[in-house]
Design an enzyme around this catalytic site. Structure first.
Site, short mmCIF file in Angstrom:
data_model
loop_
_atom_site.label_atom_id
_atom_site.label_comp_id
_atom_site.label_asym_id
_atom_site.label_seq_id
_atom_site.Cartn_x
_atom_site.Cartn_y
_atom_site.Cartn_z
N ARG A 1 0.90 -0.94 0.39
CA ARG A 1 0.08 0.19 0.01
C ARG A 1 0.86 1.38 -0.40
O ARG A 1 0.60 1.96 -0.76
CB ARG A 1 -0.60 0.21 1.19
CG ARG A 1 -2.02 -0.88 0.89
CD ARG A 1 -3.38 -0.73 2.06
NE ARG A 1 -2.65 -1.80 3.46
CZ ARG A 1 -2.81 -2.57 4.24
NH1 ARG A 1 -3.94 -3.29 3.36
NH2 ARG A 1 -2.75 -3.07 5.17
N PHE B 1 -11.57 -5.59 -4.77
CA PHE B 1 -11.23 -6.53 -3.37
C PHE B 1 -10.94 -5.69 -2.15
O PHE B 1 -9.87 -5.71 -1.82
CB PHE B 1 -10.46 -7.72 -3.96
CG PHE B 1 -11.12 -8.79 -4.95
CD1 PHE B 1 -11.98 -9.45 -4.82
CD2 PHE B 1 -11.27 -8.41 -5.86
CE1 PHE B 1 -12.59 -10.28 -6.12
CE2 PHE B 1 -11.29 -9.57 -7.40
CZ PHE B 1 -12.27 -10.26 -6.90
N ASP C 1 -16.26 -4.11 -3.09
CA ASP C 1 -16.21 -5.19 -2.69
C ASP C 1 -17.20 -5.83 -2.86
O ASP C 1 -18.71 -5.04 -2.52
CB ASP C 1 -15.39 -5.24 -1.41
CG ASP C 1 -14.87 -6.33 -0.64
OD1 ASP C 1 -13.48 -6.42 -0.36
OD2 ASP C 1 -15.86 -6.98 0.12
N CYS D 1 -2.59 -13.76 -2.77
CA CYS D 1 -2.15 -14.68 -1.38
C CYS D 1 -2.42 -16.34 -1.31
O CYS D 1 -2.86 -16.89 -0.21
CB CYS D 1 -2.73 -14.09 0.04
SG CYS D 1 -5.01 -14.56 -0.36
N1 SAH Z 1 -7.44 -5.64 -0.29
C1 SAH Z 1 -7.16 -5.05 0.75
C2 SAH Z 1 -7.59 -6.80 1.11
C3 SAH Z 1 -8.58 -7.47 0.55
S1 SAH Z 1 -8.90 -9.58 1.33
C4 SAH Z 1 -6.83 -4.64 1.81
O1 SAH Z 1 -6.16 -4.07 1.65
O2 SAH Z 1 -6.98 -4.23 2.97
C5 SAH Z 1 -10.12 -9.83 -0.03
C6 SAH Z 1 -11.95 -9.17 -0.33
O3 SAH Z 1 -12.44 -9.56 -1.34
C7 SAH Z 1 -12.78 -9.34 0.66
O4 SAH Z 1 -12.92 -8.18 1.11
C8 SAH Z 1 -14.06 -9.88 0.77
O5 SAH Z 1 -15.58 -9.37 1.06
C9 SAH Z 1 -14.09 -9.46 -0.67
N2 SAH Z 1 -14.16 -10.48 -2.47
C10 SAH Z 1 -13.82 -11.67 -1.94
N3 SAH Z 1 -14.65 -12.11 -3.05
C11 SAH Z 1 -15.21 -11.07 -4.18
C12 SAH Z 1 -15.98 -10.99 -4.71
N4 SAH Z 1 -16.89 -11.70 -5.80
N5 SAH Z 1 -16.27 -9.85 -5.71
C13 SAH Z 1 -15.87 -8.38 -5.01
N6 SAH Z 1 -15.35 -8.66 -3.75
C14 SAH Z 1 -14.70 -10.13 -2.76
#
Ligand code: SAH
Length: 378
Positions: free
Chosen positions: A194, A210, A232, A322
């Site tokens: 980030r 996401f 998200d 991840c």
């Molecule tokens: N980049 C974020 C962490 C992402 S974790 C950070 O820096 O904090 C992955 C995320 O994907 C979660 O919040 C989950 O709610 C979301 N997610 C899971 N499946 C999804 C989908 N099909 N479409 C959109 N979001 C999704």
């Protein structure tokens, strides 16, 4: 046995000659055939594929409270040496990477969250004792235990921590919902990525797919992004992303939170020929086991190709995975296949992973799970 001496923290059940019955987390010593002294001390769970977890690779140490305090102290000292300024949210203990198998502790300001990875660690570690140690040593306001199973309720082990614990990351303000948030409340492992994106987003339009509670979005905003869109599927996460934007005093009206499936959002954006100058894509793991790797590989390729197709000419694409079952080499191949599929030529600017507060033993590359690849697309 050589693997153990090199620091590998697990012995698989199949590798044990005898697997006697015992409660998960029973204190155990590991012997090699014919040896009279233990090779290692640790704990045992005959029902787990990781039947023996190594706590003491010398085989000479008694696993008592003094040992545990020493390891916790060492983990804490390592954080003091490596956590960047302006940062009060970090992983204090990263399980095997800190010689404390199956124990994860995340710190959010003056609240800590303990997570134990499976019945073995739950049987072995005394969460209350650890909570007391943390409260005394770090002067925390409270310690919470998050259950493995989302059905079970989190326990407050000590103090009276706020559900929304505030912390800093490179000077930016965030909150973690330590009771109901995903994982322990925040994805601390992307901190340095980030930070990197913050420097790449000045005056740019940014799409954060996401997004969870907007970690990358706030970093982009702080770096001067012109416009940021967070996507998200979890509505509460998007609500918090908006709140985080305001909490950091970022310009009103320049953040748009969208509750949507990222795949559907991308399909619509492609149809509408929308483009962003920076696109960040950080999905949950698609490969929960090694068996699922071929399918996951296809899913990552499809997602990254769709993300590449909405990047403006000369724009940036940050792709993450991840999944520990997809290693860096394979992930770079996936990125290559995806940009080819999107008919975009790419150059790699950065390949990164997890930060220093998420260490892993060199003998156990499986514990290096995070991949982050920043590309520029023609
Ligand atoms: N980049 C974020 C962490 C992402 S974790 C950070 O820096 O904090 C992955 C995320 O994907 C979660 O919040 C989950 O709610 C979301 N997610 C899971 N499946 C999804 C989908 N099909 N479409 C959109 N979001 C999704």
């Amino acid at each position: 046995m050589r693997r153990i001496r090199d620091g590998h923290p697990w012995v698989y059940r199949d590798a044990l000659r005898d697997a006697p019955q015992a409660h998960p987390g029973t204190l155990a010593a590991l012997y090699s055939p014919g040896s009279r002294r233990p090779v290692a001390n640790g704990f045992y769970d005959p029902k787990s594929a990781l039947a023996f977890r190594v706590c003491d690779p010398s085989g000479a140490r008694e696993l008592n409270n003094a040992w545990a305090s020493e390891r916790l102290e060492a983990a804490s000292l390592l954080r003091m040496r490596t956590i960047p300024p302006g940062t009060t949210g970090y992983r204090l203990v990263n399980g095997e990477g800190d010689g404390l198998p199956g124990l994860v502790i995340d710190r959010y300001g003056d609240t800590a969250v303990i997570k134990l990875d499976g019945p073995g660690p739950e049987g072995f570690w005394g969460a209350h004792g650890i909570a007391e140690f943390l409260t005394d040593r770090l002067r925390l306001a409270g310690v919470v235990r998050r259950p493995r199973d989302r059905e079970q309720k989190p326990d407050v082990l000590t103090g009276d921590p706020p559900q929304e614990s505030e912390f800093l990351e490179h000077g930016l303000r965030f909150t973690a919902d330590v009771i109901q948030g995903q994982k322990t409340g925040f994805f601390l492992d992307q901190r340095e990525n980030r930070r990197l994106m913050r420097d790449c987003c000045g005056d740019q339009t940014v799409l954060n797919l996401f997004s969870y509670t907007g970690g990358f979005s706030i970093a982009a905003g702080a770096g001067g992004a012109r416009e940021v869109t967070s996507v998200d599927s979890a509505a509460p996460a998007i609500a918090v992303a908006d709140r985080h934007w305001r909490l950091n005093g970022l310009p009103e009206g320049q953040h748009t939170g969208v509750v949507a499936d990222a795949f559907a959002f991308l399909a619509e954006a492609q149809d509408a020929q929308r483009r962003w100058e920076v696109v960040i894509v950080d999905p949950p793991s698609f490969a929960p086991s090694s068996k699922s790797v071929p399918r996951a590989q296809k899913a990552y390729t499809r997602l990254i190709a769709a993300s590449a197709s909405v990047v403006a000419p000369d724009g940036l694409l940050a792709a993450c995975s991840c999944s520990s079952h997809i290693d860096e080499g394979r992930f770079l191949e996936i990125c290559g296949a995806a940009t080819t599929e999107a008919r975009r030529r790419a150059r790699i600017l950065t390949v990164a992973g997890q930060p220093a507060d998420h260490p892993w033993p060199i003998a156990c590359p499986e514990l290096r799970y995070l991949k982050f690849v920043l590309m520029q697309l023609d």
